[in-house]
Enzyme design. Structure first.
Site, PDB file in Angstrom:
ATOM      1  N   ARG A 127       0.820  -1.205   0.000  1.00  0.00           N
ATOM      2  CA  ARG A 127       0.000   0.000   0.000  1.00  0.00           C
ATOM      3  C   ARG A 127       0.858   1.261   0.000  1.00  0.00           C
ATOM      4  O   ARG A 127       0.328   2.362   0.011  1.00  0.00           O
ATOM      5  CB  ARG A 127      -0.816  -0.026   1.278  1.00  0.00           C
ATOM      6  CG  ARG A 127      -2.292   0.163   1.075  1.00  0.00           C
ATOM      7  CD  ARG A 127      -2.908   0.004   2.455  1.00  0.00           C
ATOM      8  NE  ARG A 127      -4.264   0.349   2.471  1.00  0.00           N
ATOM      9  CZ  ARG A 127      -5.268  -0.532   2.413  1.00  0.00           C
ATOM     10  NH1 ARG A 127      -5.034  -1.814   2.275  1.00  0.00           N
ATOM     11  NH2 ARG A 127      -6.497  -0.119   2.475  1.00  0.00           N
ATOM     12  N   ARG A 170     -21.994  -1.028   2.193  1.00  0.00           N
ATOM     13  CA  ARG A 170     -21.419  -2.377   2.356  1.00  0.00           C
ATOM     14  C   ARG A 170     -21.811  -2.957   3.719  1.00  0.00           C
ATOM     15  O   ARG A 170     -21.858  -2.249   4.721  1.00  0.00           O
ATOM     16  CB  ARG A 170     -19.897  -2.304   2.260  1.00  0.00           C
ATOM     17  CG  ARG A 170     -19.212  -3.634   2.610  1.00  0.00           C
ATOM     18  CD  ARG A 170     -17.769  -3.677   2.243  1.00  0.00           C
ATOM     19  NE  ARG A 170     -16.962  -2.685   2.926  1.00  0.00           N
ATOM     20  CZ  ARG A 170     -15.671  -2.496   2.708  1.00  0.00           C
ATOM     21  NH1 ARG A 170     -15.035  -3.234   1.809  1.00  0.00           N
ATOM     22  NH2 ARG A 170     -15.007  -1.569   3.358  1.00  0.00           N
ATOM     23  N   ARG A 173     -18.714  -1.914   8.761  1.00  0.00           N
ATOM     24  CA  ARG A 173     -17.364  -1.739   9.293  1.00  0.00           C
ATOM     25  C   ARG A 173     -17.204  -0.352   9.915  1.00  0.00           C
ATOM     26  O   ARG A 173     -17.768   0.620   9.410  1.00  0.00           O
ATOM     27  CB  ARG A 173     -16.335  -1.912   8.166  1.00  0.00           C
ATOM     28  CG  ARG A 173     -15.794  -3.320   8.073  1.00  0.00           C
ATOM     29  CD  ARG A 173     -14.948  -3.583   6.859  1.00  0.00           C
ATOM     30  NE  ARG A 173     -13.909  -2.611   6.569  1.00  0.00           N
ATOM     31  CZ  ARG A 173     -13.039  -2.729   5.566  1.00  0.00           C
ATOM     32  NH1 ARG A 173     -13.088  -3.805   4.787  1.00  0.00           N
ATOM     33  NH2 ARG A 173     -12.144  -1.815   5.340  1.00  0.00           N
ATOM     34  N   ARG A 208      -9.825   7.827   3.855  1.00  0.00           N
ATOM     35  CA  ARG A 208      -9.150   6.670   3.248  1.00  0.00           C
ATOM     36  C   ARG A 208      -8.837   6.956   1.770  1.00  0.00           C
ATOM     37  O   ARG A 208      -7.775   6.580   1.266  1.00  0.00           O
ATOM     38  CB  ARG A 208     -10.029   5.421   3.373  1.00  0.00           C
ATOM     39  CG  ARG A 208     -10.081   4.890   4.809  1.00  0.00           C
ATOM     40  CD  ARG A 208     -11.258   3.962   5.030  1.00  0.00           C
ATOM     41  NE  ARG A 208     -11.186   2.731   4.283  1.00  0.00           N
ATOM     42  CZ  ARG A 208     -12.229   1.932   4.055  1.00  0.00           C
ATOM     43  NH1 ARG A 208     -13.425   2.250   4.518  1.00  0.00           N
ATOM     44  NH2 ARG A 208     -12.078   0.825   3.374  1.00  0.00           N
TER      45      ARG A 208
HETATM   46  P1  AP5 Z   1     -14.987  -4.790  -1.553  1.00  0.00           P
HETATM   47  O1  AP5 Z   1     -14.668  -6.008  -2.354  1.00  0.00           O
HETATM   48  O2  AP5 Z   1     -15.285  -4.954  -0.102  1.00  0.00           O
HETATM   49  O3  AP5 Z   1     -13.863  -3.664  -1.807  1.00  0.00           O
HETATM   50  P2  AP5 Z   1     -12.345  -3.608  -1.331  1.00  0.00           P
HETATM   51  O4  AP5 Z   1     -11.571  -2.990  -2.462  1.00  0.00           O
HETATM   52  O5  AP5 Z   1     -11.890  -4.923  -0.819  1.00  0.00           O
HETATM   53  O6  AP5 Z   1     -12.515  -2.528  -0.175  1.00  0.00           O
HETATM   54  P3  AP5 Z   1     -11.891  -2.406   1.281  1.00  0.00           P
HETATM   55  O7  AP5 Z   1     -12.644  -1.253   1.925  1.00  0.00           O
HETATM   56  O8  AP5 Z   1     -11.870  -3.690   2.028  1.00  0.00           O
HETATM   57  O9  AP5 Z   1     -10.452  -1.949   0.942  1.00  0.00           O
HETATM   58  P4  AP5 Z   1      -9.484  -1.178   1.771  1.00  0.00           P
HETATM   59  O10 AP5 Z   1      -8.272  -1.372   0.967  1.00  0.00           O
HETATM   60  O11 AP5 Z   1      -9.811   0.224   2.117  1.00  0.00           O
HETATM   61  O12 AP5 Z   1      -9.579  -1.889   3.214  1.00  0.00           O
HETATM   62  P5  AP5 Z   1      -8.668  -2.956   3.929  1.00  0.00           P
HETATM   63  O13 AP5 Z   1      -9.547  -3.893   4.637  1.00  0.00           O
HETATM   64  O14 AP5 Z   1      -7.616  -3.469   3.023  1.00  0.00           O
HETATM   65  O15 AP5 Z   1     -16.229  -4.056  -2.273  1.00  0.00           O
HETATM   66  C1  AP5 Z   1     -16.820  -2.917  -1.720  1.00  0.00           C
HETATM   67  C2  AP5 Z   1     -18.351  -2.997  -1.889  1.00  0.00           C
HETATM   68  O16 AP5 Z   1     -18.644  -2.921  -3.284  1.00  0.00           O
HETATM   69  C3  AP5 Z   1     -18.962  -4.323  -1.377  1.00  0.00           C
HETATM   70  O17 AP5 Z   1     -20.179  -4.054  -0.738  1.00  0.00           O
HETATM   71  C4  AP5 Z   1     -19.186  -5.155  -2.676  1.00  0.00           C
HETATM   72  O18 AP5 Z   1     -20.302  -6.008  -2.548  1.00  0.00           O
HETATM   73  C5  AP5 Z   1     -19.417  -4.064  -3.709  1.00  0.00           C
HETATM   74  N1  AP5 Z   1     -18.916  -4.424  -5.055  1.00  0.00           N
HETATM   75  C6  AP5 Z   1     -17.681  -4.931  -5.368  1.00  0.00           C
HETATM   76  N2  AP5 Z   1     -17.564  -5.079  -6.708  1.00  0.00           N
HETATM   77  C7  AP5 Z   1     -18.744  -4.654  -7.247  1.00  0.00           C
HETATM   78  C8  AP5 Z   1     -19.225  -4.554  -8.598  1.00  0.00           C
HETATM   79  N3  AP5 Z   1     -18.477  -4.874  -9.651  1.00  0.00           N
HETATM   80  N4  AP5 Z   1     -20.488  -4.064  -8.789  1.00  0.00           N
HETATM   81  C9  AP5 Z   1     -21.266  -3.676  -7.720  1.00  0.00           C
HETATM   82  N5  AP5 Z   1     -20.853  -3.761  -6.429  1.00  0.00           N
HETATM   83  C10 AP5 Z   1     -19.602  -4.230  -6.194  1.00  0.00           C
HETATM   84  O19 AP5 Z   1      -7.897  -2.027   5.000  1.00  0.00           O
HETATM   85  C11 AP5 Z   1      -8.547  -1.449   6.106  1.00  0.00           C
HETATM   86  C12 AP5 Z   1      -7.550  -0.631   6.914  1.00  0.00           C
HETATM   87  O20 AP5 Z   1      -6.512  -1.499   7.421  1.00  0.00           O
HETATM   88  C13 AP5 Z   1      -6.791   0.456   6.142  1.00  0.00           C
HETATM   89  O21 AP5 Z   1      -7.540   1.660   6.060  1.00  0.00           O
HETATM   90  C14 AP5 Z   1      -5.526   0.596   6.981  1.00  0.00           C
HETATM   91  O22 AP5 Z   1      -5.759   1.346   8.159  1.00  0.00           O
HETATM   92  C15 AP5 Z   1      -5.248  -0.837   7.401  1.00  0.00           C
HETATM   93  N6  AP5 Z   1      -4.361  -1.540   6.428  1.00  0.00           N
HETATM   94  C16 AP5 Z   1      -4.716  -2.598   5.633  1.00  0.00           C
HETATM   95  N7  AP5 Z   1      -3.703  -2.972   4.856  1.00  0.00           N
HETATM   96  C17 AP5 Z   1      -2.666  -2.137   5.158  1.00  0.00           C
HETATM   97  C18 AP5 Z   1      -1.344  -2.020   4.651  1.00  0.00           C
HETATM   98  N8  AP5 Z   1      -0.866  -2.828   3.679  1.00  0.00           N
HETATM   99  N9  AP5 Z   1      -0.566  -1.046   5.175  1.00  0.00           N
HETATM  100  C19 AP5 Z   1      -1.008  -0.214   6.151  1.00  0.00           C
HETATM  101  N10 AP5 Z   1      -2.257  -0.277   6.664  1.00  0.00           N
HETATM  102  C20 AP5 Z   1      -3.086  -1.233   6.168  1.00  0.00           C
END
Ligand code: AP5
Length: 215
Positions: free
Chosen positions: A88, A125, A158, A169
């Protein structure tokens, strides 16, 4: 198959990863899921990450790289994996290259979705509090009783899916994560998909991209 799924929060990384991981029987490695589990279990990592995640910021590169080094050494990674939400930052990408070598990752799929679509998606979501299964009140509603059909857990919103946190974000994504596009373009690994297309079309495009990687 060793892939990275890149894209803004809500771009669909988790949703699309489930499709390929089930098809090829490889693990989906989500740093977000790992951190949420640590928060839920109240571990030291969870205590450090909780406030950062709730504000939409990023957990430190050192912690995340250490977490991934341990995770990628697990035996279930032997047949490949999809990295969802990692790397990231440029420092995390360099850390991953140092771990795996430049040929470790074969393809980076970037899901491109307009910000207005993302805001609607994330505020609608719903996620299972036990197994993390993802639904959406608009495009793919969960069962009316909000009980997960897979594990019996409750569907919740969430903590970081409020409008204010989503906006932060997105800002953090533009500043810290968007530069990875150029990083992987230079390595000739980047493929950009329209993440706001219907799911069956996204599945077809992913199938076409990864088929050459399967021997
Ligand atoms: P979904 O598939 O849930 O989207 P996503 O891209 O996985 O979204 P996230 O919010 O999980 O990503 P993120 O990167 O912000 O969070 P993460 O958990 O990694 O889809 C979203 C919605 O759209 C769903 O309801 C789905 O049904 C719908 N949808 C999907 N495709 C669709 C389509 N084609 N048509 C219609 N609807 C659709 O991270 C969370 C936190 O953890 C970060 O903010 C940070 O604080 C920390 N963190 C995580 N990884 C790191 C890292 N590597 N380094 C530092 N901090 C980190």
């Amino acid at each position: 198959m060793r892939l990275i799924f890149l894209g803004a929060p809500g771009a669909g990384k988790g949703t699309q990863a489930v499709y390929l991981c089930e098809k090829y029987a490889i693990p989906q490695i989500s740093t977000g899921d790992m951190l949420r589990k640590a928060v839920k279990e109240g571990t030291e990592l969870g205590r450090q990450a909780k406030a950062i995640m709730e504000s939409g910021g990023l957990v430190s590169d050192d912690i995340i790289i250490g977490l991934m080094r341990e995770r990628l050494a697990q035996p279930d990674c032997g047949r490949g994996y999809i990295l969802d939400g990692f790397p990231r930052t440029l420092a995390q990408a360099a850390g991953l290259d140092a771990m795996l070598g430049k040929d470790g990752i074969q393809r980076v799929l970037l899901f491109d979705v307009p910000e207005t679509v993302i805001l609607t998606r994330l505020t609608s979501r719903r996620t299972c509090s036990q197994c993390g299964k993802i639904f959406n009140m608009i495009s793919n509603p969960p069962p009316a009783d909000l009980v997960c059909p897979d594990c019996g857990g409750r569907f919740i919103q969430r903590d970081d899916d409020s409008e204010a946190t989503v906006l932060n974000r997105l800002r953090v994504y533009e500043e810290k994560t968007a530069p990875l596009k150029g990083y992987y373009e230079k390595q000739n690994k980047l493929a950009i998909l329209r993440g706001d297309a219907p799911l069956d079309r996204i599945h077809r495009e992913m199938d076409d991209l990864v088929a050459p990687l399967v021997q």
